[in-house]
Design a protein around this motif. Structure first.
Motif, PDB file in Angstrom:
ATOM      1  N   GLY A  93      28.143  39.824  49.697  1.00  0.00           N
ATOM      2  CA  GLY A  93      29.142  40.893  49.706  1.00  0.00           C
ATOM      3  C   GLY A  93      30.523  40.386  49.345  1.00  0.00           C
ATOM      4  N   LEU A  94      30.876  39.204  49.815  1.00  0.00           N
ATOM      5  CA  LEU A  94      32.181  38.619  49.472  1.00  0.00           C
ATOM      6  C   LEU A  94      32.254  38.270  47.989  1.00  0.00           C
ATOM      7  N   VAL A  95      31.174  37.682  47.461  1.00  0.00           N
ATOM      8  CA  VAL A  95      31.130  37.372  46.029  1.00  0.00           C
ATOM      9  C   VAL A  95      31.231  38.654  45.206  1.00  0.00           C
ATOM     10  N   ASP A  96      30.536  39.682  45.647  1.00  0.00           N
ATOM     11  CA  ASP A  96      30.566  40.977  44.971  1.00  0.00           C
ATOM     12  C   ASP A  96      31.993  41.522  44.910  1.00  0.00           C
ATOM     13  N   MET A  97      32.704  41.446  46.017  1.00  0.00           N
ATOM     14  CA  MET A  97      34.076  41.967  46.060  1.00  0.00           C
ATOM     15  C   MET A  97      34.986  41.194  45.108  1.00  0.00           C
ATOM     16  N   VAL A  98      34.889  39.881  45.131  1.00  0.00           N
ATOM     17  CA  VAL A  98      35.776  39.056  44.303  1.00  0.00           C
ATOM     18  C   VAL A  98      35.498  39.267  42.817  1.00  0.00           C
ATOM     19  N   LEU A  99      34.220  39.205  42.432  1.00  0.00           N
ATOM     20  CA  LEU A  99      33.876  39.290  41.012  1.00  0.00           C
ATOM     21  C   LEU A  99      34.133  40.668  40.414  1.00  0.00           C
ATOM     22  N   ASN A 100      34.036  41.718  41.226  1.00  0.00           N
ATOM     23  CA  ASN A 100      34.087  43.065  40.656  1.00  0.00           C
ATOM     24  C   ASN A 100      35.351  43.846  40.975  1.00  0.00           C
ATOM     25  N   ALA A 101      36.076  43.467  42.010  1.00  0.00           N
ATOM     26  CA  ALA A 101      37.338  44.142  42.301  1.00  0.00           C
ATOM     27  C   ALA A 101      38.488  43.560  41.486  1.00  0.00           C
ATOM     28  N   LEU A 102      38.479  42.255  41.257  1.00  0.00           N
ATOM     29  CA  LEU A 102      39.588  41.625  40.535  1.00  0.00           C
ATOM     30  C   LEU A 102      39.766  42.146  39.109  1.00  0.00           C
ATOM     31  N   PRO A 103      38.676  42.389  38.331  1.00  0.00           N
ATOM     32  CA  PRO A 103      38.904  42.921  36.978  1.00  0.00           C
ATOM     33  C   PRO A 103      39.635  44.259  36.976  1.00  0.00           C
ATOM     34  N   GLY A 104      39.314  45.137  37.913  1.00  0.00           N
ATOM     35  CA  GLY A 104      40.011  46.422  37.975  1.00  0.00           C
ATOM     36  C   GLY A 104      41.476  46.257  38.317  1.00  0.00           C
ATOM     37  N   ALA A 105      41.766  45.417  39.297  1.00  0.00           N
ATOM     38  CA  ALA A 105      43.161  45.178  39.667  1.00  0.00           C
ATOM     39  C   ALA A 105      43.935  44.558  38.504  1.00  0.00           C
ATOM     40  N   ALA A 106      43.302  43.608  37.819  1.00  0.00           N
ATOM     41  CA  ALA A 106      43.972  42.959  36.686  1.00  0.00           C
ATOM     42  C   ALA A 106      44.260  43.946  35.564  1.00  0.00           C
ATOM     43  N   MET A 107      43.315  44.856  35.285  1.00  0.00           N
ATOM     44  CA  MET A 107      43.523  45.846  34.222  1.00  0.00           C
ATOM     45  C   MET A 107      44.700  46.757  34.554  1.00  0.00           C
ATOM     46  N   ALA A 108      44.788  47.212  35.801  1.00  0.00           N
ATOM     47  CA  ALA A 108      45.899  48.087  36.189  1.00  0.00           C
ATOM     48  C   ALA A 108      47.238  47.372  36.054  1.00  0.00           C
ATOM     49  N   LEU A 109      47.282  46.114  36.437  1.00  0.00           N
ATOM     50  CA  LEU A 109      48.542  45.358  36.317  1.00  0.00           C
ATOM     51  C   LEU A 109      48.894  45.097  34.857  1.00  0.00           C
ATOM     52  N   LEU A 110      47.882  44.808  34.026  1.00  0.00           N
ATOM     53  CA  LEU A 110      48.144  44.605  32.597  1.00  0.00           C
ATOM     54  C   LEU A 110      48.677  45.869  31.941  1.00  0.00           C
ATOM     55  N   LEU A 111      48.218  47.025  32.397  1.00  0.00           N
ATOM     56  CA  LEU A 111      48.688  48.294  31.847  1.00  0.00           C
ATOM     57  C   LEU A 111      50.024  48.730  32.442  1.00  0.00           C
ATOM     58  N   GLY A 112      50.530  47.944  33.403  1.00  0.00           N
ATOM     59  CA  GLY A 112      51.830  48.241  33.985  1.00  0.00           C
ATOM     60  C   GLY A 112      51.832  49.386  34.971  1.00  0.00           C
ATOM     61  N   TRP A 113      50.738  49.595  35.696  1.00  0.00           N
ATOM     62  CA  TRP A 113      50.622  50.731  36.606  1.00  0.00           C
ATOM     63  C   TRP A 113      51.096  50.434  38.020  1.00  0.00           C
ATOM     64  N   GLY A 114      51.345  49.198  38.345  1.00  0.00           N
ATOM     65  CA  GLY A 114      51.864  48.874  39.668  1.00  0.00           C
ATOM     66  C   GLY A 114      50.789  48.451  40.656  1.00  0.00           C
ATOM     67  N   PRO A 115      51.195  47.896  41.808  1.00  0.00           N
ATOM     68  CA  PRO A 115      50.243  47.344  42.772  1.00  0.00           C
ATOM     69  C   PRO A 115      49.349  48.378  43.450  1.00  0.00           C
ATOM     70  N   VAL A 116      49.883  49.574  43.746  1.00  0.00           N
ATOM     71  CA  VAL A 116      49.044  50.588  44.405  1.00  0.00           C
ATOM     72  C   VAL A 116      47.915  51.033  43.481  1.00  0.00           C
ATOM     73  N   ALA A 117      48.243  51.284  42.212  1.00  0.00           N
ATOM     74  CA  ALA A 117      47.202  51.641  41.246  1.00  0.00           C
ATOM     75  C   ALA A 117      46.215  50.489  41.070  1.00  0.00           C
ATOM     76  N   ALA A 118      46.693  49.243  41.194  1.00  0.00           N
ATOM     77  CA  ALA A 118      45.799  48.092  41.084  1.00  0.00           C
ATOM     78  C   ALA A 118      44.775  48.093  42.214  1.00  0.00           C
ATOM     79  N   VAL A 119      45.215  48.414  43.426  1.00  0.00           N
ATOM     80  CA  VAL A 119      44.289  48.484  44.563  1.00  0.00           C
ATOM     81  C   VAL A 119      43.265  49.602  44.343  1.00  0.00           C
TER      82      VAL A 119
END
Length: 431
Positions: A93-119
């Motif tokens: 479950g921890l590996v699942d969270m790290v591998l699959n949540a980080l890409p979404g957060a990174a995409m939101a930050l790259l698009l300039g949407w801010g930390p809340v949208a990244a979460v």
């Protein structure tokens, strides 16, 4: 009268169309879920024809569909199975969270949407669709496979984590203070823990209370109890799906078998309605502007989910074939991702987040049943092809070395000829 007649015509056409699509998919032996989604997309907002009279009923049917899917999933396992799997599979479950949540957060930050949208986007890409995967496992006849408990353990960990994640994201989107968010989180965790405790400690008593020889009374009690617990869980900021799953866990023995037999047709009906409903509320015009980032995110997180399932299944001692099947099964995203994105859209933090999440989920909810079926044969075919290329390269190198040795002076050895020890150190990997 006119509205009632229109509703009956629309809903009857939906059910008939689903039946025909299911027969078509069955003829070619693949899951009908992508066809259900495309049908909803064609007749929803911005599609070929908009359905109005039956929309509210379809929405309620979709909620019931998700609840029944998770209830039936819970009926397959006892509370002891659940606790054992959670204890042994929490690293997955921890590996699942790290591998699959980080890409979404990174995409939101790259698009300039801010930390809340990244979460928010991290949650969209993290959580697999328990509803879709439960349907796929049933369609492919894999419920009894050795890798299936690993898949279900990851899904359970994800669903239970929603009891923590959803209150947090709700507080962030509402701009609530730390105190209010902590109270909401404490209530959610308390409710989830209480239901799990009751399922583990008093599951036999609950089964005895529900049990009845009359199928009609058993159906009514099980269905009523499930909807009641799911509704209470939803009201207390815990997922209704988690509540339904835990009800299924609490029932065991003959009660679970009888309920499974009685509820299977209802599950199939309302699950199909859920997938159509998802398509109905997707406007095709919103997809093209966000298609490229959604597609890139889908490719990355499909591969990360496959890696997650493969790693977790290998850790559980499952064979190579089962590892690939586990990874491919986890790819689909669905109901939780849409719920999370819906919260963000309602709050208005980023107008493009909703369309991107919709396109992303639509891609993976269509691709997911296909990866579940074909990841293992494709991976093995690629492994065999790679092994053949390596063997051919080794043979060619050996032939070149032999020719060089023949042309050299007697008693001298070709310096580049591969020795027996070198060949043995690089064996051909086989599946």
């Amino acid at each position: 009268m006119h509205s009632t007649a229109t509703f009956l015509i629309e809903f009857g056409a939906i059910i008939l169309g689903l039946g025909l699509l299911g027969r078509f998919a069955g003829r070619f032996q693949f899951s009908p879920i992508p066809l259900y989604l495309l049908a909803g997309l064609a007749f929803g907002e911005g599609g070929l024809l908009s359905l109005g009279a039956s929309e509210e009923f379809v929405a309620i049917g979709a909620e019931i569909g998700v609840i029944l899917l998770l209830l039936m999933l819970g009926l397959e396992y006892t509370a002891t199975d659940l606790v054992t799997n959670l204890k042994t599979q929490y690293p997955a479950g921890l590996v699942d969270m790290v591998l699959n949540a980080l890409p979404g957060a990174a995409m939101a930050l790259l698009l300039g949407w801010g930390p809340v949208a990244a979460v928010v986007l991290a949650g969209v890409t993290w959580i697999s669709s328990s509803g879709v995967i439960a349907k796929v496992l049933n369609d492919l006849g894999r419920v009894g496979n050795r890798e299936t408990p690993v898949v279900l353990s990851i899904l359970v960990l994800e669903d239970l984590s929603m009891a923590v994640y959803l209150p947090i994201i709700t507080a962030l989107l509402a701009g609530s203070g730390l105190a209010a968010g902590s109270v909401t989180l404490a209530i959610a965790l308390g409710v989830a823990g209480l239901v799990l405790f009751l399922a583990v400690r008093y599951g036999r008593h609950i089964s005895r209370f529900v049990s009845h020889q009359d199928p009609e009374k058993l159906l009514l009690v099980v269905l009523g109890l499930t909807l009641l617990v799911a509704g209470i869980a939803q009201q207390l900021q815990v997922s209704a799906a988690v509540g339904a799953f835990l009800v299924g866990i609490a029932l065991s023995g003959e009660v679970a078998e009888g309920a499974h037999h009685l509820l299977s047709p209802l599950r199939d009906l309302f699950a199909a309605v859920f997938f159509v409903f998802f398509g109905l509320h997707t406007d095709p015009a919103e997809i093209p502007p966000v298609l490229l980032p959604a597609l890139a995110l889908a490719v990355v997180t499909a591969l990360s989910k496959i890696a997650t399932g493969y790693w977790a299944a290998r850790r559980a001692g499952v064979s190579v074939n089962g590892r690939w099947r586990a990874g491919g099964t986890l790819v689909a995203r669905g109901e939780f991702s849409i719920v999370i994105a819906g919260l963000a859209v309602t709050s208005g933090i980023e107008p493009r987040l909703g369309p991107l999440a919709t396109a992303y989920v639509l891609i993976l909810v269509i691709v997911g049943p296909l990866t579940a079926r074909y990841t293992q044969p494709v991976a093995l075919a690629l492994t065999r092809a790679s092994a053949r290329r390596r063997a051919a390269g080794t043979g060619a190198a050996a032939g070149t070395g032999a020719a060089a040795g023949t042309g050299a002076a007697a008693g001298s050895a070709a310096p580049d000829a591969p020795s027996a020890e070198r060949l043995e150190a690089d064996p051909v990997e086989r599946s």
